[in-house]
Design an enzyme around this catalytic site. Sequence first.
Site, mmCIF file in Angstrom:
data_model
loop_
_atom_site.group_PDB
_atom_site.id
_atom_site.type_symbol
_atom_site.label_atom_id
_atom_site.label_comp_id
_atom_site.label_asym_id
_atom_site.label_seq_id
_atom_site.Cartn_x
_atom_site.Cartn_y
_atom_site.Cartn_z
ATOM 1 N N ASN A 189 0.813 -1.221 0.000
ATOM 2 C CA ASN A 189 0.000 0.000 0.000
ATOM 3 C C ASN A 189 0.846 1.271 0.000
ATOM 4 O O ASN A 189 0.397 2.330 -0.444
ATOM 5 C CB ASN A 189 -0.891 0.063 1.253
ATOM 6 C CG ASN A 189 -1.848 -1.097 1.398
ATOM 7 O OD1 ASN A 189 -2.157 -1.505 2.519
ATOM 8 N ND2 ASN A 189 -2.333 -1.646 0.296
ATOM 9 N N LEU A 190 2.066 1.185 0.517
ATOM 10 C CA LEU A 190 2.788 2.389 0.911
ATOM 11 C C LEU A 190 3.227 3.265 -0.251
ATOM 12 O O LEU A 190 3.480 4.458 -0.064
ATOM 13 C CB LEU A 190 4.007 2.010 1.766
ATOM 14 C CG LEU A 190 3.683 1.221 3.051
ATOM 15 C CD1 LEU A 190 4.959 0.908 3.813
ATOM 16 C CD2 LEU A 190 2.699 1.979 3.932
ATOM 17 N N ARG A 192 1.511 4.430 -2.547
ATOM 18 C CA ARG A 192 0.466 5.376 -2.944
ATOM 19 C C ARG A 192 -0.397 5.836 -1.765
ATOM 20 O O ARG A 192 -0.993 6.911 -1.827
ATOM 21 C CB ARG A 192 -0.436 4.739 -4.011
ATOM 22 C CG ARG A 192 -1.255 3.563 -3.514
ATOM 23 C CD ARG A 192 -1.858 2.742 -4.648
ATOM 24 N NE ARG A 192 -2.701 1.658 -4.143
ATOM 25 C CZ ARG A 192 -2.222 0.514 -3.657
ATOM 26 N NH1 ARG A 192 -0.916 0.295 -3.612
ATOM 27 N NH2 ARG A 192 -3.051 -0.418 -3.228
ATOM 28 N N LYS A 205 -6.163 0.027 8.898
ATOM 29 C CA LYS A 205 -5.926 1.269 8.163
ATOM 30 C C LYS A 205 -6.573 2.472 8.850
ATOM 31 O O LYS A 205 -6.007 3.572 8.857
ATOM 32 C CB LYS A 205 -6.459 1.155 6.727
ATOM 33 C CG LYS A 205 -5.574 0.343 5.798
ATOM 34 C CD LYS A 205 -6.083 0.418 4.373
ATOM 35 C CE LYS A 205 -5.174 -0.355 3.425
ATOM 36 N NZ LYS A 205 -5.663 -0.309 2.030
ATOM 37 N N ASP A 249 -12.984 0.877 -3.922
ATOM 38 C CA ASP A 249 -12.221 0.218 -4.989
ATOM 39 C C ASP A 249 -13.027 -0.906 -5.625
ATOM 40 O O ASP A 249 -12.473 -1.771 -6.293
ATOM 41 C CB ASP A 249 -10.892 -0.318 -4.457
ATOM 42 C CG ASP A 249 -11.073 -1.383 -3.382
ATOM 43 O OD1 ASP A 249 -12.244 -1.649 -2.998
ATOM 44 O OD2 ASP A 249 -10.062 -1.949 -2.940
ATOM 45 N N ASN A 250 -14.369 -0.892 -5.424
ATOM 46 C CA ASN A 250 -15.200 -1.932 -6.036
ATOM 47 C C ASN A 250 -16.578 -1.359 -6.328
ATOM 48 O O ASN A 250 -17.055 -0.428 -5.660
ATOM 49 C CB ASN A 250 -15.287 -3.161 -5.124
ATOM 50 C CG ASN A 250 -15.973 -2.868 -3.812
ATOM 51 O OD1 ASN A 250 -17.197 -2.910 -3.710
ATOM 52 N ND2 ASN A 250 -15.184 -2.547 -2.781
ATOM 53 N N CYS A 292 -26.671 11.467 -10.927
ATOM 54 C CA CYS A 292 -26.182 10.611 -9.854
ATOM 55 C C CYS A 292 -25.164 9.635 -10.453
ATOM 56 O O CYS A 292 -24.923 9.632 -11.664
ATOM 57 C CB CYS A 292 -27.331 9.876 -9.158
ATOM 58 S SG CYS A 292 -27.988 8.454 -10.061
ATOM 59 N N CYS A 309 -6.971 -1.872 -8.502
ATOM 60 C CA CYS A 309 -5.537 -1.540 -8.556
ATOM 61 C C CYS A 309 -4.655 -2.758 -8.329
ATOM 62 O O CYS A 309 -3.567 -2.861 -8.912
ATOM 63 C CB CYS A 309 -5.213 -0.460 -7.527
ATOM 64 S SG CYS A 309 -5.904 1.157 -7.916
ATOM 65 N N CYS A 366 -32.646 7.404 -15.766
ATOM 66 C CA CYS A 366 -31.670 6.783 -14.862
ATOM 67 C C CYS A 366 -32.371 5.865 -13.862
ATOM 68 O O CYS A 366 -33.363 6.259 -13.227
ATOM 69 C CB CYS A 366 -30.888 7.865 -14.115
ATOM 70 S SG CYS A 366 -29.813 7.235 -12.812
#
Length: 389
Positions: A189-190, A192, A205, A249-250, A292, A309, A366
């Site tokens: 992780n470090l 970024r 975290k 991230d998902n 949205c 990532c 939408c």
Amino acid sequence: MPSITQRDTLLAELRGRISEVSPADALAHQAQGALLIDVREDGERAAGTPAGALGLSRGFLELRIEQAEPDRARPILALCGSGMRSLLAAESLQRMGYRDVHSVAGGFERWKGEGLPIVTGALDADAAERYARQLRLPQVGEAGQAKLAAAKVVLLGAGGLGAPAALYLAAAGVGQLTLVDDDRVERSNLHRQVIHADARVGIAKTESARIALNALNPRVRIETRSERLGADNVEQLLAGHDVLIDGADNFPARYLLAAASLRLWLPMVYGAVERFSGQVSVFDPRRADSPCYRCLFPEPPAAADAPNCSEAGVLGVLPGIVGLLQATEALKLILGLGEPLVGRLLSFDALGMRFRETRLPRDPECPGCGAGARFTGYEDVAAFCASAA
């Protein structure tokens, strides 16, 4: 440095050219529309200032007065501590073309002594020093800093996007940051996630981020939620906040955030990165013209089309750039400044060093915010994402 005699001569000369008014008269002029400017330093004003006065330090008056008041015909009253610096300030304003300028005789000490209305500065000496450069912006000042101190921002993710966003929001003086993340710090992780450190590999975290943020600004309240966002807790985690920073991230998490954002009327600052590119937008359900998240992505793409990532890789500085853009949008929303990225998608290409803006109108069809949209529960949102993946 001028002697006392030279100073007295200069002040006498200025009094011959600058109109002085009593504090009581200044208050009456202020009620009729005159602008009262307190030209004392930030630390002096922390103990109190005349009600309704604009705080603008003498050393920055010429640089910032045109932003604060471009109308050179408006009456202006300059006030300092005792009535001397205000004479110099009034002379400078006259030289700049302001035509109706006065100095308040006796300054703040006389104003206070006569029992005229004052407001106690919301900032103590520490805050006045800590946020000094930000306070000098006329668009922020003490009133804006007070808005920041009262704001609550929730960040989903204390990783690539959440790390830089949290650092700069804490540095700016946002009153409460709530960090939601169930992961632990890994060495990978470090490169970024700059809020973490090698010595904290293996701990949660949220706790690692709390340590870093408290070290940066102990005035900010850090709330940690070391749990995974899901259908059963999304509203509980987000309710009561003013702005949501999307560092997910998902796609399942993002669709849950999008649904909760609409139901809670909570502006969502979206950000995403992949390899060498990123994008940012703002979805603000308080605005009738705002799209949205599902106007952008009506349905989740297949997992093969949107790797995270860990699967696709990412240039370490890229999340920093996108996270800082998200922090900027959050500050603008809190302060009511500028033009938020509502209805616009900002894309960044690191290899070409190019920004591109794409118009993102609200989609009347939408499935999230359209006229025919129906919310049937967060469980259904989660199941929909699972089936699409």
